[in-house]
Structure formats: structure tokens, C-alpha cells
Write an enzyme that holds these catalytic residues in place. Structure first.
Site, PDB file in Angstrom:
ATOM      1  N   ASP A 140      -2.062  -8.043  -6.073  1.00 39.82           N
ATOM      2  CA  ASP A 140      -1.902  -7.187  -7.254  1.00 39.82           C
ATOM      3  C   ASP A 140      -1.033  -7.902  -8.281  1.00 39.82           C
ATOM      4  OD1 ASP A 140       0.851  -6.797  -6.547  1.00 39.82           O
ATOM      5  OD2 ASP A 140       0.285  -5.117  -5.275  1.00 39.82           O
ATOM      6  N   CYS A 191       0.597  -5.794   5.557  1.00 42.06           N
ATOM      7  CA  CYS A 191      -0.498  -4.815   5.430  1.00 42.06           C
ATOM      8  C   CYS A 191      -1.745  -5.437   4.812  1.00 42.06           C
ATOM      9  CB  CYS A 191      -0.063  -3.607   4.612  1.00 42.06           C
ATOM     10  SG  CYS A 191       1.183  -2.600   5.421  1.00 42.06           S
ATOM     11  N   ARG A 192      -1.818  -5.427   3.480  1.00 37.61           N
ATOM     12  CA  ARG A 192      -3.048  -5.837   2.789  1.00 37.61           C
ATOM     13  C   ARG A 192      -3.398  -7.305   2.991  1.00 37.61           C
ATOM     14  NH1 ARG A 192      -1.718  -4.433  -3.142  1.00 37.61           N
ATOM     15  NH2 ARG A 192       0.163  -5.488  -2.433  1.00 37.61           N
ATOM     16  N   SER A 193      -2.442  -8.155   2.794  1.00 42.21           N
ATOM     17  CA  SER A 193      -2.706  -9.593   2.876  1.00 42.21           C
ATOM     18  C   SER A 193      -3.178 -10.034   4.266  1.00 42.21           C
ATOM     19  CB  SER A 193      -1.455 -10.363   2.441  1.00 42.21           C
ATOM     20  OG  SER A 193      -1.650 -11.744   2.503  1.00 42.21           O
TER      21      SER A 193
END
Length: 87
Positions: free
Chosen positions: A82, A7-9
Site C-alpha cells: 500500500d 499478514c498481507r506480504s
């Protein structure tokens, strides 16, 4: 909390890759993303992540992989998404 690199990465990697390509400095950067777990190794980013990227005109061929010890020798910068990933 998912730490599986789907997702984010991959979004961050694809956006950064586009930025350096648009600025014509891609030859100065080796860009990749990786997970701290092996849960999703080999998988494409989540469909929502791909949709978000497409909505902004960004494509990716990313396949999830796990961080390796060699990454700490290969890359000058390793950014964590994070505190959980940093730990």
C-alpha cells in the site's frame, strides 16, 4: 496500520511462490517478503494468515524480516502492499 510483515506480504509471497511452482518456473524467480519496520522480525505470519493459506492448500515457512538496502540490488521487482509501505 501494521507494517510488520506478518499478514498481507507473507500471504502474497506464499501465493506467488505456489503459482510459480505450479507453473514449474520457480527457478526463474527469487521470492521473498519483508517489512519496512522491525516490529515482528523473526516471527511467523499471523495465525489468521496461516489459516487462510492452509484453507487454500498453501504452506509457508516464512519468518518476518526487515527490508534492507541490499534488497534493492538483489531483486528486480519490489512490490509494496500500500501507499504507507511505499512511503
Amino acid at each position: 496500520v501494521s507494517i510488520g510483515n506478518i499478514c498481507r506480504s507473507p500471504i502474497a509471497e506464499a501465493v506467488f511462490r505456489k503459482l510459480v511452482t505450479d507453473e514449474k518456473v520457480e527457478n526463474k524467480w527469487m521470492t521473498d517478503s519483508a517489512a519496512v519496520s522491525n516490529w515482528n522480525v523473526g516471527r511467523s505470519p499471523d495465525a489468521r494468515a496461516l489459516s487462510c493459506l492452509r484453507n487454500h492448500g498453501i504452506e509457508t515457512a516464512h519468518k518476518a524480516r526487515q527490508v534492507t538496502k541490499d534488497d534493492f540490488q538483489t531483486f528486480d521487482y519490489i512490490l509494496c502492499m500500500d501507499e504507507s509501505n511505499l512511503r
